[in-house]
Design a protein around this motif. Structure first.
Motif, short mmCIF file in Angstrom:
data_model
loop_
_atom_site.label_atom_id
_atom_site.label_comp_id
_atom_site.label_asym_id
_atom_site.label_seq_id
_atom_site.Cartn_x
_atom_site.Cartn_y
_atom_site.Cartn_z
N SER A 144 5.42 0.24 -1.14
CA SER A 144 4.18 -0.25 -1.76
C SER A 144 3.56 0.82 -2.64
CB SER A 144 3.17 -0.66 -0.69
OG SER A 144 3.69 -1.66 0.14
N GLU A 145 3.56 2.04 -2.13
CA GLU A 145 3.01 3.15 -2.91
C GLU A 145 3.83 3.38 -4.18
OE1 GLU A 145 2.19 7.91 -2.36
OE2 GLU A 145 2.31 6.65 -0.56
N GLU A 146 5.15 3.30 -4.05
CA GLU A 146 6.03 3.46 -5.22
C GLU A 146 5.78 2.37 -6.25
OE1 GLU A 146 8.86 5.14 -7.66
OE2 GLU A 146 8.05 5.97 -5.81
N LEU A 147 5.64 1.12 -5.79
CA LEU A 147 5.35 0.01 -6.70
C LEU A 147 4.00 0.21 -7.39
CD1 LEU A 147 6.61 -3.08 -4.71
CD2 LEU A 147 7.56 -2.15 -6.81
N SER A 148 3.02 0.69 -6.63
CA SER A 148 1.71 0.94 -7.22
C SER A 148 1.80 2.00 -8.31
CB SER A 148 0.75 1.38 -6.12
OG SER A 148 -0.47 1.79 -6.67
N LEU A 149 2.54 3.05 -8.03
CA LEU A 149 2.73 4.09 -9.05
C LEU A 149 3.45 3.54 -10.27
CD1 LEU A 149 3.71 7.12 -6.77
CD2 LEU A 149 1.58 6.82 -8.04
N GLN A 150 4.47 2.72 -10.05
CA GLN A 150 5.20 2.13 -11.17
C GLN A 150 4.29 1.22 -12.00
OE1 GLN A 150 8.18 2.66 -12.39
NE2 GLN A 150 8.77 4.13 -10.83
N ARG A 151 3.41 0.45 -11.31
CA ARG A 151 2.46 -0.40 -12.03
C ARG A 151 1.54 0.45 -12.90
NH1 ARG A 151 0.63 -2.90 -7.26
NH2 ARG A 151 2.41 -4.08 -6.58
N ASN A 152 1.05 1.55 -12.35
CA ASN A 152 0.15 2.42 -13.12
C ASN A 152 0.86 3.00 -14.34
OD1 ASN A 152 -1.89 1.98 -11.29
ND2 ASN A 152 -1.54 3.87 -10.15
N VAL A 153 2.09 3.43 -14.16
CA VAL A 153 2.85 3.98 -15.28
C VAL A 153 3.09 2.90 -16.33
CG1 VAL A 153 5.10 4.90 -15.94
CG2 VAL A 153 3.94 5.83 -13.95
N THR A 154 3.46 1.70 -15.87
CA THR A 154 3.70 0.60 -16.80
C THR A 154 2.43 0.23 -17.55
OG1 THR A 154 5.40 -0.25 -15.31
CG2 THR A 154 4.56 -1.77 -16.95
N LYS A 155 1.29 0.22 -16.82
CA LYS A 155 0.01 -0.09 -17.45
C LYS A 155 -0.33 0.95 -18.53
CE LYS A 155 -4.87 -0.52 -16.30
NZ LYS A 155 -5.87 -0.33 -15.25
N ASP A 156 -0.14 2.22 -18.21
CA ASP A 156 -0.40 3.29 -19.19
C ASP A 156 0.50 3.15 -20.41
OD1 ASP A 156 -2.32 4.31 -17.51
OD2 ASP A 156 -1.04 5.93 -16.72
N ASN A 157 1.77 2.85 -20.16
CA ASN A 157 2.71 2.67 -21.28
C ASN A 157 2.31 1.48 -22.14
OD1 ASN A 157 4.28 4.85 -20.59
ND2 ASN A 157 5.79 3.65 -19.48
N LEU A 158 1.87 0.40 -21.50
CA LEU A 158 1.46 -0.79 -22.24
C LEU A 158 0.22 -0.50 -23.10
CD1 LEU A 158 2.01 -3.79 -22.72
CD2 LEU A 158 0.51 -4.28 -20.79
N GLU A 159 -0.75 0.22 -22.53
CA GLU A 159 -1.95 0.58 -23.30
C GLU A 159 -1.59 1.47 -24.49
OE1 GLU A 159 -4.64 2.36 -20.54
OE2 GLU A 159 -5.06 0.48 -19.51
N HIS A 160 -0.70 2.40 -24.26
CA HIS A 160 -0.26 3.29 -25.35
C HIS A 160 0.45 2.48 -26.44
CE1 HIS A 160 1.04 6.96 -27.27
NE2 HIS A 160 2.29 6.54 -27.23
N THR A 161 1.29 1.55 -26.02
CA THR A 161 2.01 0.71 -26.99
C THR A 161 1.04 -0.16 -27.78
OG1 THR A 161 3.92 0.67 -25.51
CG2 THR A 161 3.83 -1.01 -27.22
#
Length: 179
Positions: free
Chosen positions: A94-111
């Motif tokens: 769950s923690e790993e998925l949460s971290l992946q979501r945060n990274v994906t969210k940051d990447n999406l905002e940057h894009t």
């Protein structure tokens, strides 16, 4: 001059010797790491066990060749390590998925920010292109007007020249030279 059969035999013998040496080197190269690995592993097995000192400085400085079962107790008294070790697999995932979501969210905002910047730049260049096209159209209209005026002026000049000739005008051309 040597006979072709003798010359060919000499080269064949040298070639055979070179291939034999290359083959022996390859066999030595392949076999040597295995022998060396066996010697190293037997030397590590004879290494005496080391005492455990669980301070954070010594854990990082442990040589990898000296790690053995006596170090399994290291970290049991560290509260952060205990907390991490007590987490179950689902919590870790769950923690790993949460971290992946945060990274994906940051990447999406940057894009999205990059896309907006690209749209602004594209809009700017499109406006500049429209200005350029308008300027080209204006210049083309002015050129067409100037061409029409030149044609009208030539017609008028030809008319005046014809009238002048009818009245007796003779063309006298002077050759001007530069001094």
């Amino acid at each position: 001059m040597a006979h072709p059969s003798e010359h060919g035999f000499c080269n064949y013998g040298v070639l055979k010797l070179v291939l034999l040496l290359v083959g022996m080197c390859l066999v030595g190269y392949i076999v040597r790491p295995q022998v060396h690995f066996k010697e190293r592993s037997s030397a590590q097995a004879s290494c005496p066990s080391c005492a455990c000192d669980c301070s954070s400085e010594t854990i990082l400085s442990i040589p990898l060749g000296l790690v053995n079962s006596s170090y399994s107790d290291c970290g049991k008294h560290d509260p952060d390590m205990n907390e991490e070790m007590e987490k179950d697999t689902i919590a870790l995932l769950s923690e790993e998925l949460s971290l992946q979501r945060n990274v994906t969210k940051d990447n999406l905002e940057h894009t999205k920010a990059l896309i907006m910047d690209a749209k602004k730049t594209s809009s700017h260049y499109q406006k500049e292109a429209e200005k350029c096209n308008a300027g080209v159209e204006t210049c083309e209209e002015a050129r067409e007007n100037a061409e029409a005026e030149l044609i009208a002026e030539r017609k008028l000049s030809a008319l005046w020249e014809t009238r002048a000739r009818e009245l007796g005008w003779k063309e006298k051309r002077r050759a001007y030279s530069r001094i």
